[in-house]
Design an enzyme around this catalytic site. Structure first.
Site, PDB file in Angstrom:
ATOM      1  N   CYS A   9      14.895  31.621  30.572  1.00  0.00           N
ATOM      2  CA  CYS A   9      15.242  32.912  29.991  1.00  0.00           C
ATOM      3  C   CYS A   9      15.717  32.830  28.552  1.00  0.00           C
ATOM      4  CB  CYS A   9      16.408  33.528  30.763  1.00  0.00           C
ATOM      5  SG  CYS A   9      15.990  34.022  32.406  1.00  0.00           S
ATOM      6  N   CYS A 257      20.536  20.477  26.561  1.00  0.00           N
ATOM      7  CA  CYS A 257      19.158  20.109  26.937  1.00  0.00           C
ATOM      8  C   CYS A 257      18.393  19.514  25.756  1.00  0.00           C
ATOM      9  CB  CYS A 257      18.427  21.340  27.451  1.00  0.00           C
ATOM     10  SG  CYS A 257      16.653  21.067  27.675  1.00  0.00           S
ATOM     11  N   ASP A 369       2.267  15.401  19.177  1.00  0.00           N
ATOM     12  CA  ASP A 369       2.542  16.462  20.149  1.00  0.00           C
ATOM     13  C   ASP A 369       3.973  16.317  20.662  1.00  0.00           C
ATOM     14  OD1 ASP A 369       2.134  18.679  21.648  1.00  0.00           O
ATOM     15  OD2 ASP A 369       0.800  17.757  23.103  1.00  0.00           O
ATOM     16  N   ASP A 370       4.456  17.358  21.350  1.00  0.00           N
ATOM     17  CA  ASP A 370       5.845  17.360  21.787  1.00  0.00           C
ATOM     18  C   ASP A 370       6.075  16.586  23.069  1.00  0.00           C
ATOM     19  OD1 ASP A 370       5.384  19.531  23.989  1.00  0.00           O
ATOM     20  OD2 ASP A 370       4.586  20.376  22.154  1.00  0.00           O
ATOM     21  N   CYS A 406      13.418  18.860  36.434  1.00  0.00           N
ATOM     22  CA  CYS A 406      14.568  19.503  35.802  1.00  0.00           C
ATOM     23  C   CYS A 406      15.175  20.502  36.789  1.00  0.00           C
ATOM     24  CB  CYS A 406      14.122  20.244  34.551  1.00  0.00           C
ATOM     25  SG  CYS A 406      15.458  21.202  33.805  1.00  0.00           S
ATOM     26  N   CYS A 457      21.728  16.320  27.640  1.00  0.00           N
ATOM     27  CA  CYS A 457      21.105  16.083  28.936  1.00  0.00           C
ATOM     28  C   CYS A 457      19.797  15.360  28.654  1.00  0.00           C
ATOM     29  CB  CYS A 457      20.817  17.394  29.671  1.00  0.00           C
ATOM     30  SG  CYS A 457      19.917  17.089  31.217  1.00  0.00           S
ATOM     31  N   CYS A 460      15.655  14.293  32.637  1.00  0.00           N
ATOM     32  CA  CYS A 460      14.232  14.194  32.990  1.00  0.00           C
ATOM     33  C   CYS A 460      13.571  12.972  32.359  1.00  0.00           C
ATOM     34  CB  CYS A 460      13.493  15.481  32.623  1.00  0.00           C
ATOM     35  SG  CYS A 460      13.684  15.936  30.896  1.00  0.00           S
TER      36      CYS A 460
END
Ligand code: SF4
Length: 502
Positions: A9, A257, A369-370, A406, A457, A460
């Site tokens: 969100c 994050c 790329d990410d 996640c 964090c 992941c």
């Protein structure tokens, strides 16, 4: 490579002490944050002790001039909150999506609350049980319902807002960045004790209007000055005198994050004092420093718009290699259209971007790329590049290899979905058809962000979750995954199954 990873969100809320209509601020604050959630949107304003709500599916719409007065009439008041949402919890049929659209409200015996939230609750099962005792007809549509009802339960015990929020911070596990309004029009915001999701505070230049926004672009578009990032475990209330900040829970460990830096946030947003684009450029420079042999064997850099662009600039600056703008986006192909077609993943990339063959034919290319999640989009792009006569393909990936799901609001739900959970980078390179994959190191990544290991964090990419139940669930899921059990697709189902088994 534009894999459509979804975030939960985006939040925006504002109050005007000039008593101006708040709706236009909410509208723009959310419209520029639509990248954070495009399944549904909602506005809530407060006027004369009443909440006025509009909720709808899809992107925040363009407003026709002729309809603007009607919107003002529908959403009166000088304080309001709004939300754009992609669901990572709750059901996904159309009726449920509308019901789960935020902001949400809760009321009982004269007490009333409204909240807009970004994040994901981990201990849903336990909270639902508690809420059901107080609200027997409680219907869970999304995690915001849990936050809103839990807060109302605490207020009903006679606690003031600070102690009620403090209890929520102690008893709700997960990521939650919340903006809310009480029955008497009090405007507030708070963050979970780890500060996992962003939420910034800002004000108008005349100090008569105050706002909270998931990303600073929501403040910029309204001409506001950014004041501060709401801290982990902090409650912020707003009055004519300005912001009042209360640190309610003081965790030494924070967990912002890390993926926000690599993928989600807009490059023109800021977390603390750095713009996201500056950090992404540094990611690119790092990748060059970490992979000198690959750089020596390359002719040009390509980026696949748009999250790879800033890193590509960094690669160019550090290596001196030419950055070719070899791909162009089909401008009016919307995300929505892409989602409708995503059953045919291999061809949707053609519908999204066009690659210019003359710029890549016969070349050895570094593609920035990410991240790589499933790997199928990457594979499709590499296949296109090979068809165009590219000689060698090296991937520079700014986010280190994703190995685990996640639980904090990003839609990466199962181990099975993640190519990095079961393959080494050499194997992944083979699967997607490239000559090598170079992931940025975790150390390099952290250094570029200016955040330390106990402020981020990294769950992941490390498998170490900052909150205890999330760690238990991850360990249990991994055990089941390694034993070959079928994983269920949606995170909330998995979490509930494991939480019930505790
Ligand atoms: S697990 Fe990964 S995506 Fe989720 S909050 Fe942590 S860093 Fe972000």
């Amino acid at each position: 490579m534009g894999e459509q990873i979804k975030i939960a969100c985006g939040v925006f809320g504002a109050i005007s002490f000039q008593k101006q209509s708040i709706f236009p601020l909410l509208y723009w604050g959310l419209r520029v944050q639509n990248h954070r959630g495009h399944q549904s949107h909602g506005f809530l304003t407060y006027n004369n002790e009443k909440f006025h709500i509009h909720r709808s599916l899809d992107l925040v719409p363009k407003l026709k001039t002729s309809a603007i007065q009607e919107w003002f009439g529908r959403l009166p008041g000088h304080v309001g909150i709004g939300n754009v949402r992609y669901t990572t919890s709750g059901k996904t049929d159309e009726e449920s999506l509308i019901k789960g659209t935020q902001p949400v409200t809760a009321s009982k015996n004269g007490l009333k609350l409204a909240v807009s939230f970004n994040g994901n609750v981990v201990n849903t099962f336990q909270l639902k049980k508690e809420i059901n005792k107080e609200f027997p007809s409680f219907s869970y549509e999304c995690d915001a319902d849990l936050i809103c009802h839990k807060l109302l339960i605490e207020l009903r015990k006679g606690k003031d807002l600070s102690s009620a929020v403090e209890t929520c911070m102690q008893e709700i596990e997960g990521a939650f960045s919340v903006a809310g309004i009480t029955k008497d029009g009090r405007f507030f915001a708070f963050k979970d004790p780890y500060g996992i999701r962003p939420l910034s505070a800002g004000r108008s230049k005349d100090h008569l209007t105050y706002a909270f926004s998931s990303e600073t672009v929501g403040l910029d578009v309204n001409g506001f000055e950014r004041d501060f990032e709401v801290e982990a475990g902090e409650l912020v209330t707003v009055s004519k005198e300005g912001f009042r900040r209360e640190k309610l829970v003081n965790n030494r460990r924070k967990a912002f994050c890390a993926f926000e830096f690599a993928y989600f946030a807009r490059p023109d947003s800021r977390f603390d004092d750095k713009y996201v684009y500056e950090i992404r450029e540094e990611f690119g420079r790092n990748l060059v420093r970490e992979n000198p042999d690959v750089v020596k064997d390359a002719d040009v850099i390509l980026s696949l718009p748009e999250t790879g662009d800033d890193a590509a600039l960094g690669v160019h600056e550090e290596s001196g290699l030419r950055w070719e703008r070899a791909s162009r986006r089909h401008r009016y192909v919307t995300e929505r259209a892409f989602i409708l077609l995503n059953r045919e993943r291999y061809s949707t990339i053609d519908k999204k971007i066009n690659i210019l063959a003359p710029k890549v034919k016969g070349k050895r290319v570094i593609v920035t790329d990410d991240s790589i999640v499933r790997g199928d989009t990457t594979k499709a792009i590499v296949k296109r590049l090979r068809e165009m006569g590219v000689k060698k393909v090296y991937l520079f990936i700014t986010f280190p290899c994703i190995i685990g799901p996640c639980f904090y609001g990003i839609d990466m739900a199962t181990y099975g979905q993640l190519i990095g959970s079961k393959h080494s980078s050499e194997e992944i390179a083979k699967i997607v058809g490239v000559d090598a994959i170079c992931y940025q190191s975790i150390e390099g990544f952290m250094k570029a962000t200016d955040f330390s290991r106990n402020q981020l964090c990294l769950a992941c990419i490390t498998g170490k979750y900052p909150t205890p139940l999330a760690q238990k669930i991850a360990d249990e899921m991994k055990k089941r995954f390694l034993k070959g059990y079928e994983e269920r697709g949606r995170l909330y189902e998995i979490v509930e199954a494991v939480e019930k088994a505790q």
